[in-house]
Design a protein around this motif. Structure first.
Motif, PDB file in Angstrom:
ATOM      1  N   ALA A   1      40.476  -6.801  14.738  1.00 41.59           N
ATOM      2  CA  ALA A   1      41.789  -7.343  14.364  1.00 41.59           C
ATOM      3  C   ALA A   1      42.779  -7.065  15.475  1.00 41.59           C
ATOM      4  N   VAL A   2      43.466  -8.105  15.952  1.00 39.95           N
ATOM      5  CA  VAL A   2      44.425  -7.948  17.042  1.00 39.95           C
ATOM      6  C   VAL A   2      45.799  -8.408  16.592  1.00 39.95           C
ATOM      7  N   GLY A   3      46.793  -7.826  17.221  1.00 43.46           N
ATOM      8  CA  GLY A   3      48.177  -8.183  16.925  1.00 43.46           C
ATOM      9  C   GLY A   3      49.052  -7.749  18.080  1.00 43.46           C
ATOM     10  N   PRO A   4      50.334  -7.704  17.849  1.00 37.75           N
ATOM     11  CA  PRO A   4      51.275  -7.368  18.929  1.00 37.75           C
ATOM     12  C   PRO A   4      51.053  -5.971  19.524  1.00 37.75           C
ATOM     13  N   THR A   5      50.459  -5.038  18.766  1.00 35.86           N
ATOM     14  CA  THR A   5      50.319  -3.663  19.256  1.00 35.86           C
ATOM     15  C   THR A   5      48.892  -3.312  19.704  1.00 35.86           C
ATOM     16  N   THR A   6      48.019  -4.288  19.701  1.00 33.61           N
ATOM     17  CA  THR A   6      46.624  -3.998  20.072  1.00 33.61           C
ATOM     18  C   THR A   6      46.514  -3.797  21.580  1.00 33.61           C
ATOM     19  N   THR A   7      45.795  -2.710  21.971  1.00 33.02           N
ATOM     20  CA  THR A   7      45.636  -2.398  23.400  1.00 33.02           C
ATOM     21  C   THR A   7      44.182  -2.639  23.833  1.00 33.02           C
ATOM     22  N   LEU A   8      44.010  -2.584  25.152  1.00 34.57           N
ATOM     23  CA  LEU A   8      42.647  -2.693  25.679  1.00 34.57           C
ATOM     24  C   LEU A   8      41.788  -1.508  25.238  1.00 34.57           C
ATOM     25  N   ASN A   9      42.437  -0.369  24.999  1.00 33.19           N
ATOM     26  CA  ASN A   9      41.680   0.794  24.521  1.00 33.19           C
ATOM     27  C   ASN A   9      41.109   0.540  23.138  1.00 33.19           C
ATOM     28  N   ASP A  10      41.883  -0.208  22.301  1.00 28.53           N
ATOM     29  CA  ASP A  10      41.354  -0.563  20.978  1.00 28.53           C
ATOM     30  C   ASP A  10      40.110  -1.427  21.124  1.00 28.53           C
ATOM     31  N   LEU A  11      40.136  -2.328  22.110  1.00 26.45           N
ATOM     32  CA  LEU A  11      38.984  -3.200  22.354  1.00 26.45           C
ATOM     33  C   LEU A  11      37.777  -2.368  22.797  1.00 26.45           C
ATOM     34  N   ILE A  12      38.019  -1.418  23.691  1.00 22.94           N
ATOM     35  CA  ILE A  12      36.918  -0.587  24.202  1.00 22.94           C
ATOM     36  C   ILE A  12      36.355   0.279  23.080  1.00 22.94           C
ATOM     37  N   ASN A  13      37.227   0.828  22.233  1.00 23.95           N
ATOM     38  CA  ASN A  13      36.741   1.662  21.138  1.00 23.95           C
ATOM     39  C   ASN A  13      35.875   0.873  20.170  1.00 23.95           C
TER      40      ASN A  13
END
Length: 548
Positions: free
Chosen positions: A248-260
């Motif tokens: 789930a992505v939104g205005p506060t999603t970071t690349l670290n969230d993607l990596i995790n």
């Protein structure tokens, strides 16, 4: 007057002896290992006509003695023990000594010493001088069954004879040890993990992104994500199995969230970001790996990013470390031969593994895997990293009891040279003794029909403190005497003794040119002394005529 006749007779006798010596030398010109003789003359007693006198110290000086000799004698006849030429014969039991020393033969009561090594086997397989039947003598206990290379006793303890039992069956011996000697190439390739990298780095206004960067801020984001948008993450794990998840992505999603999310989903791989802004997916283990990864916008998203520009490509193929494989034969309790395959594989810098396997049709290996074999920087093995020897068990089909084999690798090296491993094992198959050979140190080895070399015995070589004191007794033999000293028995090529040359015989050391010269000298000497007698006879005749 009679003195001159007797003096001439002594000269005739002495020169006749010299002729006898030269004739004997020439007669033995081609006798094996014959040593030439020479005669040395000395003068006989002297008749003193006037003794010497001393001076009176003032007016009269001393006078010398006046003496007339009474002839000549042969003072000594000595042997020349110089080395004769070695002549190749190709005969199995022809031996020559290259240097000092004598072979020893025995008639059952006395020991004789000879340089002539033209031996053969008798009907009982004993090594003898066929000219006399005397047995050749051995030295030490080699061949009595106490040698670690062979469990067969060829010789009888306490019996100095040498037995060479051609045709004897040699029982096999099961393999109990194996030494792997040689070198592992230090430049062999290390194992590598598979690595996937984004084809283009993530960036913000051309500056490399970090894990804290918002996805909406990256340069390839075309429309900002809003709550409810998702990313599809699909691919294959390291073992080739497929995976699929959403983030789930939104205005506060970071690349670290993607990596995790990638790390929580992918099995056998770990994602990270480098300083250039690339996402890197690295296999957790070295070797062949099937990792793939695709990131894409889910259908119906408000936001959008050109993830195609950041597709993952393989930048390093996973591979195992370089390997070296070999095979060695070993023998079971019944003497049957089997094969074991060994494989060294590089697992890291200065680190290797070793695995033993068998063809399942023959059996299997228990405990045949060794990890963490380390080498020092100088190429020597780190003994603290190994158990030496280590024992493996060969489970041979048809045999109830596993066969333990102690494996030693402590002599291995790791230098920048080619792979070269030489297995050495202590077992052998049943065989038959078909021939024999001799080494330079006098060790006789039996040769089996499968190429095995077994120690039979060691030739005894005698050494004397005074070889000129030996008594020649014919048949190329010598006996020790009071002036030769006792025989010092030992091994060839030790203690000043010569080396043994198999398939060769020592020739006579007679110098024909020298002997012919001595022949002329002896003839002239004989003639001169004969002339002395004839002149003395003429003088006596003149004296007789005066009386008449």
């Amino acid at each position: 007057m009679p003195n001159s006749l007797l003096t001439g007779v002594s000269g005739l006798l002495a020169h006749q002896r010299r002729l006898d010596i030269v004739a004997n030398n020439l007669a033995n010109l081609n006798t094996t290992a014959y040593k030439s003789s020479r005669g040395v003359f000395a003068d006989l007693f002297y008749e003193t006509m006037q003794p010497a006198s001393s001076s009176n110290g003032t007016t009269i000086g001393g006078t010398n003695p006046n003496q007339i000799g009474t002839g000549v004698k042969v003072a000594q006849i000595t042997k020349n023990f110089a080395q004769g030429n070695l002549e190749a014969t190709g005969q199995l039991f022809d031996f020559a000594i290259d240097g000092d020393g004598f072979f020893v033969v025995n008639d059952g009561n006395n020991s004789y010493y000879t340089r002539a090594g033209a031996f053969s086997l008798d009907e009982n397989g004993y090594l003898v001088d066929p000219a006399t039947g005397f047995h050749v003598t051995r030295f030490g206990t080699l061949g009595e069954g106490n040698d670690p290379q062979s469990n067969t006793a060829f010789q009888v303890a306490g019996d100095s004879r040498i037995r060479v039992p051609i045709g004897t069956n040699i029982p096999g011996r099961e393999t109990s040890t194996i030494d792997l000697n040689g070198n592992l190439e230090s430049t062999a390739e290390n194992p590598l993990p598979q690595i996937l990298t984004t084809v283009a780095a993530f960036a913000v206004s051309g500056v490399a992104a970090t894990t804290a960067t918002l996805i909406n801020d990256i340069d390839t984001n075309t429309t900002d994500y809003v709550a409810g948008d998702t990313l599809d993450i699909t691919g294959t794990n390291a073992d080739g199995s497929a995976f699929a998840t959403t983030l789930a992505v939104g205005p506060t999603t970071t690349l670290n969230d993607l990596i995790n999310e990638i790390n929580s989903t992918v099995v056998g791989g770990t994602a990270s970001m480098d300083s250039s802004g690339n996402i890197i997916l690295t296999a957790d283990a070295t070797g062949i790996s099937s990792l793939t990864l695709t990131i894409a916008d889910a259908t119906g998203n408000t936001g959008a990013t050109n993830f195609l520009a950041h597709r993952m490509i393989e930048t390093q193929e996973g591979s195992l470390g370089e390997t070296f494989q070999g095979v060695f034969d070993f023998y079971d309790l019944q003497g049957a031969d089997h094969s074991i395959t060994f494989e060294f594989q590089k697992t890291d810098n200065n680190e290797w593994s070793l695995n033993f396997t068998m063809n399942p049709a023959e059996g299997s290996i228990t405990g045949g895997s060794f990890q963490g074999i380390m080498f020092n920087d100088d190429g020597s093995i780190d003994l603290s990293s190994i158990t030496n020897p280590a024992t493996i068990l060969a489970n041979i089909n048809g045999l109830a009891t596993p066969q333990p084999i102690a494996v030693s690798i402590d002599a291995l090296t790791q230098i920048a040279s080619e792979f070269e491993i030489q297995p050495v094992q202590d077992g052998f198959a049943p065989s038959e003794l078909v021939s024999a050979r001799v080494n330079s140190d006098g060790i006789m080895q039996g040769v089996t029909n499968n190429g095995l070399l077994l120690p039979l015995a060691q030739l005894a070589i005698a050494k004397f403190s005074n070889v000129n004191g030996l008594s020649a007794v014919g048949s190329n033999y010598f006996l020790s005497s009071l002036n030769s000293g006792d025989a010092e028995l030992g091994a060839a090529a030790t203690g000043g003794r010569g080396a043994i040359r198999g398939g060769q015989l020592e020739g006579s050391n007679v110098d024909v040119a020298f002997e012919f010269t001595q022949l002329i000298v002896a003839q002239r000497g004989f003639s001169a002394n004969a002339r002395t007698i004839s002149v003395a006879d003429e003088v006596l005749e003149e004296l007789t005529n005066i009386v008449r």
